[in-house]
Design a protein around this motif. Structure first.
Motif, PDB file in Angstrom:
ATOM      1  N   PHE A  64       1.596   9.459  -5.986  1.00 56.18           N
ATOM      2  CA  PHE A  64       2.082  10.823  -5.833  1.00 56.18           C
ATOM      3  C   PHE A  64       3.448  11.029  -6.491  1.00 56.18           C
ATOM      4  O   PHE A  64       3.749  12.107  -6.983  1.00 56.18           O
TER       5      PHE A  64
ATOM      6  N   VAL B 204       2.100   2.856   7.260  1.00 55.35           N
ATOM      7  CA  VAL B 204       1.985   3.192   5.835  1.00 55.35           C
ATOM      8  C   VAL B 204       2.488   4.614   5.613  1.00 55.35           C
ATOM      9  O   VAL B 204       3.215   4.882   4.651  1.00 55.35           O
ATOM     10  N   LEU B 205       2.125   5.506   6.523  1.00 61.92           N
ATOM     11  CA  LEU B 205       2.554   6.902   6.380  1.00 61.92           C
ATOM     12  C   LEU B 205       4.083   7.001   6.395  1.00 61.92           C
ATOM     13  O   LEU B 205       4.687   7.628   5.514  1.00 61.92           O
TER      14      LEU B 205
ATOM     15  N   LEU C 256       0.833  -1.201   0.000  1.00 62.45           N
ATOM     16  CA  LEU C 256       0.000   0.000   0.000  1.00 62.45           C
ATOM     17  C   LEU C 256       0.870   1.255   0.000  1.00 62.45           C
ATOM     18  O   LEU C 256       0.620   2.199  -0.760  1.00 62.45           O
TER      19      LEU C 256
ATOM     20  N   LEU D 284       2.611  12.475  15.364  1.00 64.64           N
ATOM     21  CA  LEU D 284       1.399  11.692  15.618  1.00 64.64           C
ATOM     22  C   LEU D 284       1.112  11.466  17.099  1.00 64.64           C
ATOM     23  O   LEU D 284       0.061  10.941  17.448  1.00 64.64           O
TER      24      LEU D 284
ATOM     25  N   VAL E 208       0.806   4.133  -2.870  1.00 66.41           N
ATOM     26  CA  VAL E 208       0.545   5.558  -2.635  1.00 66.41           C
ATOM     27  C   VAL E 208       1.747   6.381  -3.090  1.00 66.41           C
ATOM     28  O   VAL E 208       1.591   7.454  -3.688  1.00 66.41           O
TER      29      VAL E 208
ATOM     30  N   PHE F 134       5.488   5.458   3.322  1.00 60.78           N
ATOM     31  CA  PHE F 134       5.235   6.320   2.168  1.00 60.78           C
ATOM     32  C   PHE F 134       6.300   7.419   2.098  1.00 60.78           C
ATOM     33  O   PHE F 134       6.853   7.687   1.030  1.00 60.78           O
ATOM     34  N   ILE F 135       6.586   8.018   3.252  1.00 60.24           N
ATOM     35  CA  ILE F 135       7.567   9.110   3.257  1.00 60.24           C
ATOM     36  C   ILE F 135       8.947   8.585   2.847  1.00 60.24           C
ATOM     37  O   ILE F 135       9.730   9.285   2.215  1.00 60.24           O
TER      38      ILE F 135
ATOM     39  N   PHE G  64       8.419   7.620  -1.152  1.00 59.98           N
ATOM     40  CA  PHE G  64       8.053   8.695  -2.086  1.00 59.98           C
ATOM     41  C   PHE G  64       9.249   9.325  -2.803  1.00 59.98           C
ATOM     42  O   PHE G  64       9.243   9.433  -4.037  1.00 59.98           O
TER      43      PHE G  64
ATOM     44  N   GLY H 166      -1.923   2.436   9.827  1.00 59.64           N
ATOM     45  CA  GLY H 166      -1.894   3.677   9.066  1.00 59.64           C
ATOM     46  C   GLY H 166      -0.610   4.448   9.290  1.00 59.64           C
ATOM     47  O   GLY H 166      -0.052   5.043   8.359  1.00 59.64           O
TER      48      GLY H 166
END
Lengths: 232, 290
Positions: free
Chosen positions: A43, A104-105, A35, A85, A39, A108-109, A112, A101
């Protein structure tokens, strides 16, 4: 040596017996990293294309940021995502820390910039004349993008492989923002750390072999896909 | 980048939250328990949490860190309930209003383990301060948690009381949890202060033996407290109370007392619900963070 052998047999045993806990951990690892990579693609690809084809103020600065981001230590990402967070942090109201979550965040960072940087590099390799030709025959913007993606598909897959590889193998950030909670945020890497800490080396070896096998399998599938499109 | 982060947060905050909660379950399911690595590395929580979760419908997020960090999480309101083992520090956190309702759950004890050949000759001593003095004199390797955990605080007190500043040439600070540090000590054939629970769980793996035991300073008391809901409105206080009540219930206290008996031939923790420090043979302030 004996330990490695015991670990290998334990890994096979765990896999064959389809140990539900190990299975759950492995599936969660794949889901979260998959995931996060997805994402990052959503982006990162447009961002990479933008950086490759558009000249705008601050572009060089952004490219430097992305290039730095490709090598940013994941543990730094973990720390800052944690602080943001925390309940006492600016996004604390989301109650996202110690959830999938949050993992994943963080992933993702991490992924990305890798995806963006490699996409940019891939797009920049495309012959500029092609771009001019396409514009000359009146290609619309989405059509242009589709052609460019197709032309850059091989290095793009490399971006996917690199992004996914970076996050599935990550442990520091995932431990910090996920908390290594059984059944919720325990993934293969953090479970390996925990089992090592507990002295269950066979299980730790088994988990790492499963991680290796999964990573290999995914990379192999992507590679097959990548190479098939070249040799015609 | 900033807006991206917010967007991703929003994307997942819905999907990764409570998932609606079980029918008839509590309003807020998730409880964040900040605790020490010893309760997790020994395997105790793995036994207890499923019982709690099944009965109450709560879901416990265990964050196993050193006591220092666990209490810091309480001070920030980033946890709901704290299970720690540094009585003096805990009392400070309660006195300053960050946590409430501290109660003793259980105890075990610390011990100094080391290689069977015992180069510093501390075997059989019943005095931890004398033991670290001999280790320092022999320049024998000593491995420390170095992570501001309850165990690390206890160990530092020994050096302070012995008026010794450990020297880097033989003193190794790992900055890791109990299990990881024991494994390192085993590899280095070094001395180490460890809690009995984690030591027993790893004993066969690391080849160290217990050498110094029975010092009253080695009493290791675990207490539970809830993070103050008046100070931090966002905490899940109902869940925290439910968890403390669960740990202190007669039935679970029995489970705690039986934990490890089958595997190690002795309990790893002794249940203490309703006790105070004095009745556990520990005068206030003694051996607990001087």
């Amino acid at each position: 040596m004996e330990l490695i052998w015991e670990g290998t047999t334990e890994a096979i045993r765990l896999l064959l017996s389809a140990n539900p806990q190990v299975l759950e951990i492995a599936v969660l690892s794949l889901e979260l990293s998959g995931l996060a990579t997805l994402v990052a693609l959503v982006f990162g690809v447009p961002m990479g294309a933008l950086l490759a084809f558009r000249v705008f103020p601050g572009r060089r600065f952004t490219v430097s940021l992305i290039n730095t981001g490709m090598g940013v230590p994941p543990v730094v990402v973990g720390l800052f995502v944690s602080i943001i967070l925390w309940r006492s942090g600016p996004l604390g109201f989301l109650e996202l820390l110690y959830t999938p979550g949050a993992i994943v965040l963080a992933q993702f960072i991490i992924a990305f910039p890798v995806v963006t940087g490699l996409t940019m590099a891939a797009m920049q390799q495309i012959d500029p004349k092609l771009l001019l030709q396409l514009k000359g025959i009146g290609a619309s913007r989405p059509q242009l993008m589709a052609v460019l993606l197709w032309e850059a598909r091989l290095p793009m897959l490399a971006a996917v492989i690199a992004g996914f590889g970076a996050v599935i193998s990550e442990v520091g950030a995932v431990m910090m923002v996920g908390g290594n909670i059984l059944g919720q945020t325990r993934v293969l890497t953090t479970a390996t750390v925990l089992e090592t800490r507990k002295g269950n080396f066979e299980v730790a070896i088994a988990l790492s072999l499963i991680l290796l096998a999964l990573t290999f399998l995914i990379t192999w599938l992507l590679t097959v896909f990548q190479q098939r499109t070249t040799v015609r | 980048m900033g807006s991206l982060v917010v967007l991703v947060c929003l994307l997942f905050s819905g999907g990764c939250g409570d998932g609606g909660g079980a029918a008839g379950g509590p309003e807020r399911r998730d409880i964040i328990l900040a605790t020490t690595t010893s309760t997790q590395d020994s395997g105790l929580l793995d036994d207890l949490l499923p019982i709690f979760e099944e009965r109450t419908g709560y879901r416990v997020k265990t964050i196993a860190v050193g006591t220092g960090e666990a209490l810091a999480m309480g001070r920030r309101g980033d946890a709901d309930v704290l299970l720690a083992h540094a009585p003096r520090r805990e009392k400070e956190v309660v006195a300053e209003g960050y946590a409430v309702h501290r109660r003793i759950v259980m105890h075990n004890d610390f011990l100094i383990a080391g290689p069977p050949e015992d180069p510093a000759g501390v075997g059989g001593l019943g005095n931890g301060v004398e033991a670290v003095r001999r280790i320092a004199e022999a320049g024998a390797r000593f491995v420390s948690r170095g992570d501001d955990s309850g165990t690390h605080i206890k160990e530092r007190n020994l050096w302070t009381e012995a008026a010794i500043e450990p020297h880097e040439s033989w003193y190794v600070s790992t900055g890791q949890g109990m299990g990881a540090t024991l494994i390192i000590a085993g590899e280095m054939r070094a001395y180490i202060l460890a809690d009995r629970g984690t030591f027993l769980a790893l004993r066969d793996r690391i080849g160290l033996v217990p050498l110094v035991e029975g010092d009253p300073r080695f009493l290791n008391i675990y207490s539970i407290m809830e993070v103050n809901p008046d100070r931090f409105p966002r905490v899940n206080h109902a869940g925290a109370v439910a968890f403390s009540e669960f740990l202190l219930s007669e039935e679970i206290q029995r489970v705690i007392g039986e934990f490890g008996v089958e595997r190690f031939g002795q309990p790893l923790f002794y249940p203490d619900a309703g006790s105070d420090e004095e009745s556990l043979g520990q005068g206030t302030g003694r051996g607990e963070g001087a």
